[in-house]
Design a protein around this motif. Structure first.
Motif, mmCIF file in Angstrom:
data_model
loop_
_atom_site.group_PDB
_atom_site.id
_atom_site.type_symbol
_atom_site.label_atom_id
_atom_site.label_comp_id
_atom_site.label_asym_id
_atom_site.label_seq_id
_atom_site.Cartn_x
_atom_site.Cartn_y
_atom_site.Cartn_z
ATOM 1 N N THR A 1 1.008 -1.219 -0.007
ATOM 2 C CA THR A 1 0.008 0.091 0.014
ATOM 3 C C THR A 1 1.059 1.182 -0.161
ATOM 4 O O THR A 1 1.637 1.575 0.830
ATOM 5 N N THR A 2 0.842 1.925 -1.097
ATOM 6 C CA THR A 2 1.670 3.260 -1.109
ATOM 7 C C THR A 2 1.051 4.158 -1.035
ATOM 8 O O THR A 2 -0.398 4.388 -1.269
ATOM 9 N N ILE A 3 1.652 5.476 -0.742
ATOM 10 C CA ILE A 3 0.993 6.811 -0.737
ATOM 11 C C ILE A 3 0.097 7.031 -2.232
ATOM 12 O O ILE A 3 -1.057 7.425 -1.941
ATOM 13 N N SER A 4 0.958 6.626 -3.075
ATOM 14 C CA SER A 4 0.207 7.034 -4.381
ATOM 15 C C SER A 4 -1.223 6.139 -4.669
ATOM 16 O O SER A 4 -2.075 6.729 -5.004
ATOM 17 N N ALA A 5 -1.114 4.919 -4.176
ATOM 18 C CA ALA A 5 -2.291 4.246 -4.426
ATOM 19 C C ALA A 5 -3.528 4.766 -3.144
ATOM 20 O O ALA A 5 -4.662 4.526 -3.607
ATOM 21 N N ILE A 6 -3.162 5.039 -1.996
ATOM 22 C CA ILE A 6 -4.043 5.507 -1.188
ATOM 23 C C ILE A 6 -4.659 6.819 -1.606
ATOM 24 O O ILE A 6 -5.687 6.921 -1.638
#
Length: 198
Positions: A40-45
């Motif tokens: 879970t990356t910040i971009s995905a979030i």
């Protein structure tokens, strides 16, 4: 007129910010269940929340902060079983049977998050604190259940068996073998109290 409008606008802005924060937390929670915390990356979030990366960072300074908020929110929705569920039971064996049944039902309902968390905890420092807290909680529950059996030298297996039975990994292993939660709990009671072990 302008002075009257300002508090209203401030309230609306605060409400909007809180709604955005909540969207980010819920998006993180769902991604943790689907992909695991490690992936879970910040971009995905940001993408799942429908906001920009900068907006995520505006609400949470780093990954650890958003993960902590996610964990707190998820636990508020899925609190671990409380000892009040079995404290009123008659004897020690009955207390244990109720406790392990309640925990196995809990793990059944929340399996996706626990599976992802246990798989990734060694690789995600932000998870290690909450997971250690849950382990300490389970240890306290196990100690309370073991104490109900009293201190008899021939019962040295009681505490380690209870600790083993209450682990998510034990539930997951029995799940893989096709046992339903009722059968899992019955087996755990057998480990603890079967003839020949006392």
């Amino acid at each position: 007129m302008t002075e009257k409008k300002r508090p209203y606008r401030l309230r609306e802005r605060a409400k909007s910010q809180e709604e955005t924060r909540q969207k980010i937390v819920e998006a993180t929670m769902h991604l943790h269940e689907e992909l695991g915390p490690r992936a879970t990356t910040i971009s995905a979030i940001a993408e799942r929340s429908g906001v920009q990366r900068l907006t995520v960072y505006r609400h949470f300074p780093d990954e650890a902060a958003v993960f902590q908020a996610c964990t707190s929110h998820w636990l508020s929705l899925n609190p671990p079983p409380a000892p009040s569920s079995w404290d009123g039971a008659g004897d020690a064996q009955e207390k244990f049977h109720i406790a392990v049944s309640v925990f196995y039902g809990y793990f059944s309902r929340t399996r996706r998050m626990w599976k992802a968390s246990f798989e990734d905890v060694a690789h995600v420092p932000a998870l290690q604190g909450p997971m250690a807290e849950f382990a300490a909680y389970l240890d306290g529950v196990a100690s309370g259940l073991a104490a109900a059996f009293g201190e008899r030298p021939e019962m040295v297996h009681i505490a380690p068996t209870i600790r083993h039975a209450l682990r998510f990994q034990t539930w997951a292993d029995l799940e893989e073998q096709g046992l339903d939660d009722s059968r899992k709990a019955e087996l755990a009671v057998y480990w603890l109290c079967c003839p020949g072990m006392e």
